[in-house]
Scaffold this active site. Structure first.
Site, PDB file in Angstrom:
ATOM      1  N   ASN A 277      42.521  39.086  41.344  1.00  0.00           N
ATOM      2  CA  ASN A 277      42.480  38.413  42.636  1.00  0.00           C
ATOM      3  C   ASN A 277      42.982  37.539  42.664  1.00  0.00           C
ATOM      4  OD1 ASN A 277      39.794  38.567  44.478  1.00  0.00           O
ATOM      5  ND2 ASN A 277      38.953  38.773  42.291  1.00  0.00           N
TER       6      ASN A 277
ATOM      7  N   SER B 223      36.383  46.403  30.274  1.00  0.00           N
ATOM      8  CA  SER B 223      37.751  45.557  30.632  1.00  0.00           C
ATOM      9  C   SER B 223      38.744  46.098  30.209  1.00  0.00           C
ATOM     10  CB  SER B 223      37.725  44.463  30.349  1.00  0.00           C
ATOM     11  OG  SER B 223      36.901  43.729  31.501  1.00  0.00           O
TER      12      SER B 223
ATOM     13  N   CYS C  22      43.705  35.855  34.445  1.00  0.00           N
ATOM     14  CA  CYS C  22      42.301  35.191  34.534  1.00  0.00           C
ATOM     15  C   CYS C  22      41.712  33.976  34.785  1.00  0.00           C
ATOM     16  CB  CYS C  22      40.853  35.802  33.532  1.00  0.00           C
ATOM     17  SG  CYS C  22      39.201  36.008  33.567  1.00  0.00           S
TER      18      CYS C  22
ATOM     19  N   CYS D  80      35.542  38.494  41.199  1.00  0.00           N
ATOM     20  CA  CYS D  80      35.772  38.524  39.587  1.00  0.00           C
ATOM     21  C   CYS D  80      37.525  37.769  38.960  1.00  0.00           C
ATOM     22  CB  CYS D  80      36.103  39.829  39.268  1.00  0.00           C
ATOM     23  SG  CYS D  80      34.724  40.388  40.152  1.00  0.00           S
TER      24      CYS D  80
ATOM     25  N   GLU E 125      29.744  28.304  36.278  1.00  0.00           N
ATOM     26  CA  GLU E 125      29.125  28.928  37.630  1.00  0.00           C
ATOM     27  C   GLU E 125      28.675  30.343  37.670  1.00  0.00           C
ATOM     28  OE1 GLU E 125      33.053  26.991  39.713  1.00  0.00           O
ATOM     29  OE2 GLU E 125      33.348  29.091  39.410  1.00  0.00           O
TER      30      GLU E 125
HETATM   31  N1  SAH Z   1      35.010  38.659  29.416  1.00  0.00           N
HETATM   32  C1  SAH Z   1      34.085  39.385  30.139  1.00  0.00           C
HETATM   33  C2  SAH Z   1      33.827  39.840  31.627  1.00  0.00           C
HETATM   34  C3  SAH Z   1      34.986  38.952  32.390  1.00  0.00           C
HETATM   35  S1  SAH Z   1      34.897  39.067  33.801  1.00  0.00           S
HETATM   36  C4  SAH Z   1      35.338  41.251  30.538  1.00  0.00           C
HETATM   37  O1  SAH Z   1      36.524  40.790  30.236  1.00  0.00           O
HETATM   38  O2  SAH Z   1      35.300  41.680  30.699  1.00  0.00           O
HETATM   39  C5  SAH Z   1      34.160  40.825  34.842  1.00  0.00           C
HETATM   40  C6  SAH Z   1      36.286  41.020  34.717  1.00  0.00           C
HETATM   41  O3  SAH Z   1      37.036  40.335  35.661  1.00  0.00           O
HETATM   42  C7  SAH Z   1      36.897  41.670  33.715  1.00  0.00           C
HETATM   43  O4  SAH Z   1      36.799  43.188  34.117  1.00  0.00           O
HETATM   44  C8  SAH Z   1      37.986  40.825  34.169  1.00  0.00           C
HETATM   45  O5  SAH Z   1      38.885  41.448  33.604  1.00  0.00           O
HETATM   46  C9  SAH Z   1      38.138  40.437  35.449  1.00  0.00           C
HETATM   47  N2  SAH Z   1      39.165  40.810  36.285  1.00  0.00           N
HETATM   48  C10 SAH Z   1      39.673  38.722  35.351  1.00  0.00           C
HETATM   49  N3  SAH Z   1      40.357  38.300  35.794  1.00  0.00           N
HETATM   50  C11 SAH Z   1      40.845  38.378  37.553  1.00  0.00           C
HETATM   51  C12 SAH Z   1      41.012  38.394  38.108  1.00  0.00           C
HETATM   52  N4  SAH Z   1      41.706  37.660  38.436  1.00  0.00           N
HETATM   53  N5  SAH Z   1      41.561  39.105  39.554  1.00  0.00           N
HETATM   54  C13 SAH Z   1      40.530  40.429  38.680  1.00  0.00           C
HETATM   55  N6  SAH Z   1      39.204  41.177  37.415  1.00  0.00           N
HETATM   56  C14 SAH Z   1      39.413  40.250  37.041  1.00  0.00           C
END
Ligand code: SAH
Length: 398
Positions: free
Chosen positions: A347, A268, A163, A390, A116
């Protein structure tokens, strides 16, 4: 929140669409450097300048129909297209939110793998509002921002428990071209005026979709080069507008600093203490909080690009004032002005035992960090109702 609706029906599966063996994508122009493109066309018996013509059609004109390649003789168009511009991603469907300003696309790759991407258009007024609030945007006030959030892997091997992508594990790495194609396809939708607000352009790309970008290092840096190479050799985007987000793979962060790309790096973090971070970001057992922060600071020293710290605020888990305080101390111990923090309300993913922090906790967290003199911008939760926010990207074909 607005309701969402499907914009297109799932494409009918034809024989040629049937999944091939899972694996590497066929080679594509966007995988190759300028020199490699010239070699590829000469290997086909064509003059080297065809490489530039093809690049212009793909990156500058965003042409997706060989019939438009009027500067290339008809007899070689198909040969060049088959060799250098194979179809990499078929749109399965897209869903919209925010009156069309947020659009999540589901792509089927050559082997049936699903990924996606999310396109987010920030209207001028909103961009100006963000700038007035001292927000994260570097764009001159008055210019609109259009961000494409791309996937760098199908699935993810990092297993962060909050996530959605982390739950199913890693399917495979994407190729550089499969990443670039998500941006090019979004750029086409914008240029054709398919996104409300009239024709537009992609200004920002964030590697915050599915996957851990630094675990797919070669393809991701290749994709960044294609995004930032000047037209006609690439999309000609500013490296400032590209953000690579990582769980904190320290050796890869160090390598990225020396790459000469000067993209924005997001870390992150989600917890300032190893005990909690071991649970939230399991790779922390390998590279600790202090090591990840040192590598982030070193990235700033080498590139001059301010680091973003991502922090999903999870109710009663990581949102206590003492943790904000500890985070503030850790960051300022490494200097001032090198970092800003992006808290984002969690989220919740389906079945999650965790929920987003309360407004009060969020405010307290922000104020505590601000008191340390740290820049803080709470991230919005665009696309939440279409599972396009996210951490919600899961790519199921329901
Ligand atoms: N693998 C990379 C990119 C992931 S997505 C990383 O971890 O940085 C980008 C961001 O969204 C990351 O900071 C991740 O921790 C965050 N994220 C993942 N799941 C989430 C959720 N359920 N709610 C809010 N942020 C989330």
């Amino acid at each position: 929140m607005g309701h969402w609706y499907a914009m297109s029906e799932p494409a009918t599966l034809t024989l040629t669409d049937l999944p091939r063996r899972r694996g590497k994508a066929p080679r594509h122009l966007a995988d190759l450097t300028r020199a490699e493109r010239r070699e590829a066309v000469t290997a086909l018996g064509e003059p080297a300048y065809r490489a530039e013509q093809l690049s212009r059609h793909y990156f500058t004109r965003l042409a997706d129909d060989v019939a438009d390649w009027t500067d290339i003789p008809e007899r070689v168009r198909l040969l060049l297209a088959q060799d250098l511009l194979p179809a990499l991603a078929h749109l399965v469907r897209h869903v919209e939110a925010d009156a069309g300003a947020t659009r999540k696309s589901l792509w089927r790759l050559h082997d049936g793998t699903l990924v996606e991407s999310v396109l987010m258009r920030y209207r001028r007024a909103l961009a100006r509002h963000a700038a007035e609030l001292g927000g994260e945007t570097d764009e001159p006030v008055g210019h609109e921002r259009v961000t494409v959030c791309v996937s760098s892997q199908a699935g993810c091997g990092m297993a962060c428990p909050f996530c959605a992508t982390g739950q199913a594990g890693l399917t495979r790495n994407l190729s550089a071209a499969e990443i670039v194609e998500q941006v090019v396809a979004s750029a086409r939708m914008l240029r054709r005026g398919e996104v409300p607000g009239g024709p537009g352009r992609v200004s920002n790309v964030v590697f915050m979709g599915m996957g851990e970008p630094l675990a797919n290092y070669r393809a991701v840096t290749g994709a960044v080069r294609r995004l930032t190479d000047p037209s006609p050799h690439g999309l000609g985007m500013s490296a400032r507008g590209v953000t690579v987000s990582t769980v904190g793979l320290v050796p890869a962060m160090e390598r990225l600093a020396d790459e000469g790309l000067a993209v924005t790096l997001a870390l992150s973090l989600h917890a300032p203490d190893d005990e909690l971070r071991d649970e939230l970001v399991p790779v922390n057992t390998r590279w600790r909080v202090a090591e990840a922060l040192d590598a982030a600071r070193a990235y700033f020293d080498t590139t001059g690009r301010r680091i973003s710290i991502e922090y999903a605020l999870i109710k009663d888990i990581n949102d206590q004032a003492w943790r904000a305080d500890q985070l503030g101390a850790l960051l300022t111990a490494r200097g001032r002005g090198w970092v800003h923090v992006n808290p984002i309300p969690l989220n919740p993913t389906p079945g999650s035992k965790w929920t987003a922090s309360t407004r009060a906790a969020e405010r307290m967290f922000v104020e505590t960090l601000s008191a340390h003199g740290i820049a803080v911008t709470v991230r919005d939760t665009r696309g939440r109702e279409i599972d396009g926010a996210c951490g919600q990207l899961a790519a199921t074909e329901a």
